[in-house]
Design an enzyme around this catalytic site. Structure first.
Site, PDB file in Angstrom:
ATOM      1  N   SER A  72       4.616  12.977  -9.525  1.00 39.72           N
ATOM      2  CA  SER A  72       5.269  11.665  -9.501  1.00 39.72           C
ATOM      3  C   SER A  72       4.433  10.581  -8.843  1.00 39.72           C
ATOM      4  O   SER A  72       4.602   9.397  -9.140  1.00 39.72           O
ATOM      5  CB  SER A  72       6.606  11.784  -8.763  1.00 39.72           C
ATOM      6  OG  SER A  72       6.425  12.367  -7.484  1.00 39.72           O
ATOM      7  N   HIS A  85       8.712   7.826  -2.251  1.00 35.34           N
ATOM      8  CA  HIS A  85       7.633   7.552  -3.200  1.00 35.34           C
ATOM      9  C   HIS A  85       7.075   6.148  -2.943  1.00 35.34           C
ATOM     10  O   HIS A  85       7.768   5.288  -2.403  1.00 35.34           O
ATOM     11  CB  HIS A  85       8.144   7.632  -4.639  1.00 35.34           C
ATOM     12  CG  HIS A  85       8.383   9.022  -5.115  1.00 35.34           C
ATOM     13  ND1 HIS A  85       9.565   9.684  -4.902  1.00 35.34           N
ATOM     14  CD2 HIS A  85       7.579   9.886  -5.785  1.00 35.34           C
ATOM     15  CE1 HIS A  85       9.499  10.898  -5.419  1.00 35.34           C
ATOM     16  NE2 HIS A  85       8.294  11.038  -5.962  1.00 35.34           N
TER      17      HIS A  85
END
Length: 265
Positions: free
Chosen positions: A40, A246
């Site tokens: 990711s 993230h």
């Protein structure tokens, strides 16, 4: 890294300007056949603007591979990085575009092999002792099993793209210690999470070097911009849930992109 279940359990720079700031030009990499692999952090989860065609992989137009390709116009660009991808997923699902003509490869991989989403879920929901024990398990995995998994995926990449420059990027520390956060995890947990990031980066750097790949460490770039800092480039627990922990769009453009650009020259 996939964090979709975490909260449920608990309760760009413009491209032309970026190229100018980095001192590069589109001509630097013209003719490159570029493939962007990994998890990711390479897909750009957390940066928004996900391509509908990427489905659950959640590949963002603001991810560093997309930004680099737009600024440098490689002869071909294959973007196969995917949310939640382990090293096995990379081998099984992402290497189709690689060939003898591939000249540049980027990859982030390793954290999902150790179940880092599970680590963060445990630390958010549990006591300091339980969190630190779970992190210790992950660190043991990094020092043991992960090394052979990285060796395997790196060997397969080299076999499929023998002429490519391969750039392996690491992970940032998540937290600025003694920072501005007034709630959430304890400092003991935050410190242990940072230590785990250091451990996985150390393992990845060693294995990359042994395969003749270039490792780029993003921790220094993110250091003033961690969670609990004044201007973070990382999401904490957020909505949508999968964006948690993230990089933001700025983390991709100002953290990852310069490191990759420097190595891709």
């Amino acid at each position: 890294m996939r964090f979709t279940r975490l909260v449920a359990a608990a309760c760009a720079l413009p491209l032309a300007a970026a190229a100018t700031l980095l001192g590069t030009s589109a001509a630097d990499a013209t003719g490159s056949a570029y493939a962007a692999l990994g998890d990711s952090y390479s897909a750009g989860v957390g940066a928004g603007d996900y391509a509908g065609s990427s489905g659950g992989c959640r590949r963002s137009t603001k991810a560093y591979p997309q930004l680099w390709a737009a600024a440098h116009a490689p002869s071909s660009f294959a973007f196969t990085a995917c949310d939640g991808a382990t090293t096995t997923d990379v081998i099984n699902n992402q290497l189709g575009p690689l060939s003898q003509s591939t000249s540049l490869v980027s990859i982030t991989a390793g954290a999902d092999d150790a179940g880092f989403a599970s680590v963060m879920t445990t630390c958010v929901l549990s006591s300091d002792t339980v969190c630190l024990n779970r992190i210790a398990q992950a660190e043991d995995y990094f020092r043991g099993t992960l090394q052979s998994r990285l060796d395997h995926v790196y060997s397969v990449i080299r076999a499929k793209a023998p002429a490519a420059r391969v750039v392996v990027l690491g992970y940032p520390r998540f937290y600025q210690l003694n920072g501005s956060c007034r709630a959430g995890m304890s400092e003991a947990k935050r410190s242990a999470v940072n230590r785990a990031a250091d451990e996985v980066d150390s393992v990845i750097a060693r294995r990359a070097a042994d395969h003749g790949f270039t490792f780029r460490d993003v921790r220094r770039a993110f250091a003033p911009h961690e969670i609990c800092g004044g201007h973070p480039w990382l999401h904490s627990v957020t909505v949508p849930l999968g964006d948690s922990y993230h990089p933001t769009a700025e983390g991709q453009s100002s953290g990852y992109l310069p490191e990759f650009t420097a190595a891709a020259r």
